[in-house]
Design an enzyme around this catalytic site. Sequence first.
Site, PDB file in Angstrom:
ATOM      1  N   LEU A 182      -0.756  -0.387  -4.125  1.00  0.00           N
ATOM      2  CA  LEU A 182      -0.209   0.903  -4.990  1.00  0.00           C
ATOM      3  C   LEU A 182       1.395   0.341  -5.514  1.00  0.00           C
ATOM      4  CD1 LEU A 182      -0.286   4.221  -2.807  1.00  0.00           C
ATOM      5  CD2 LEU A 182      -1.314   3.615  -5.249  1.00  0.00           C
ATOM      6  N   ASN A 204       0.811  -1.374   0.015  1.00  0.00           N
ATOM      7  CA  ASN A 204      -0.126   0.164  -0.082  1.00  0.00           C
ATOM      8  C   ASN A 204       0.864   1.205  -0.042  1.00  0.00           C
ATOM      9  OD1 ASN A 204      -1.719  -1.990   2.205  1.00  0.00           O
ATOM     10  ND2 ASN A 204      -2.672  -1.528   0.276  1.00  0.00           N
ATOM     11  N   VAL A 241       1.360   6.960   0.339  1.00  0.00           N
ATOM     12  CA  VAL A 241       0.812   5.870   1.131  1.00  0.00           C
ATOM     13  C   VAL A 241      -0.691   6.077   0.606  1.00  0.00           C
ATOM     14  CG1 VAL A 241      -0.055   5.513   3.372  1.00  0.00           C
ATOM     15  CG2 VAL A 241       2.060   6.541   3.461  1.00  0.00           C
ATOM     16  N   CYS A 242      -1.463   4.583   0.492  1.00  0.00           N
ATOM     17  CA  CYS A 242      -2.640   4.355   0.270  1.00  0.00           C
ATOM     18  C   CYS A 242      -3.193   3.962   1.612  1.00  0.00           C
ATOM     19  CB  CYS A 242      -2.835   3.285  -0.892  1.00  0.00           C
ATOM     20  SG  CYS A 242      -4.469   2.802  -1.096  1.00  0.00           S
ATOM     21  N   LEU A 243      -3.738   4.888   2.399  1.00  0.00           N
ATOM     22  CA  LEU A 243      -4.184   4.490   3.581  1.00  0.00           C
ATOM     23  C   LEU A 243      -5.686   5.091   3.711  1.00  0.00           C
ATOM     24  CD1 LEU A 243      -3.552   3.272   6.326  1.00  0.00           C
ATOM     25  CD2 LEU A 243      -2.593   5.407   7.055  1.00  0.00           C
TER      26      LEU A 243
END
EC number: 2.3.2.23
Length: 183
Positions: free
Chosen positions: A120, A76, A84-86
Site C-alpha cells: 500500500l 503494507n 492496513v493491508c493484512l
Amino acid sequence: MSSPSKRREMDLMKLMMSDYKVEMINDGMQEFFVEFHGPKESPYLGGVWKVRVELPDAYPYKSPSIGFVNKIYHPNVDEMSGSVCLDVINQTWSPMFDLVNVFEVFLPQLLLYPNPSDPLNGEAAALMMRDRTTYDQRVKEYCEKYAKKEDAGAPPEEKSSDEELSEEENVSSDDEVAGKADP
C-alpha cells in the site's frame, strides 16, 4: 452459539482486560482506539501507535476494520490513511479469531514480516527490497517522529492538516499553502 452483539461485548471486554489501553469513540461498542506498541526485535520497538478499530454489524463473522492513526512507515500500511493491508484480517478472517488476536498476533506479525510484493506504500516496499538497512533506519525515524506515547494518546483531531503540510512541504510559500486550501 452467541449473538454477534454478545460476542462483540465479550471480545471487547477481553481486550480491555488484557494490557491494552482501549478508548471508546462513541457510546456503542463498534468503534474504538487501541494503544499498540511495536514488537520486540523489530525496528518498530519503542513505537506506540493509536490504532482505530471498527467492528462491522456482522462481527465476528466479518473482519474488523483496522487503521493506524499516527503515521507508520511500512509497505503494507497506507502512509496517508493508515489503512492496513493484512490478508489474515481482510481475506481470511474467521469467527474463531478475536480482537486480542489482532493485537497480539496479526499486527505484530505484519510489522515483523512485511510483504513488499503487495504494498500500500510503494516507496517503503521499494526501499525495503533495495536496501533493508536504510529501510530499517527510516522505520526508526518515523517511530521517533510520529510514534511516541504522547502521539498515540492525542486525539486524531489534534494532528492538524497544517502540521502535515509543513512536514511535507518544508519550503512552501504562503501562496502555495493558500492555493492548496482553496478547492
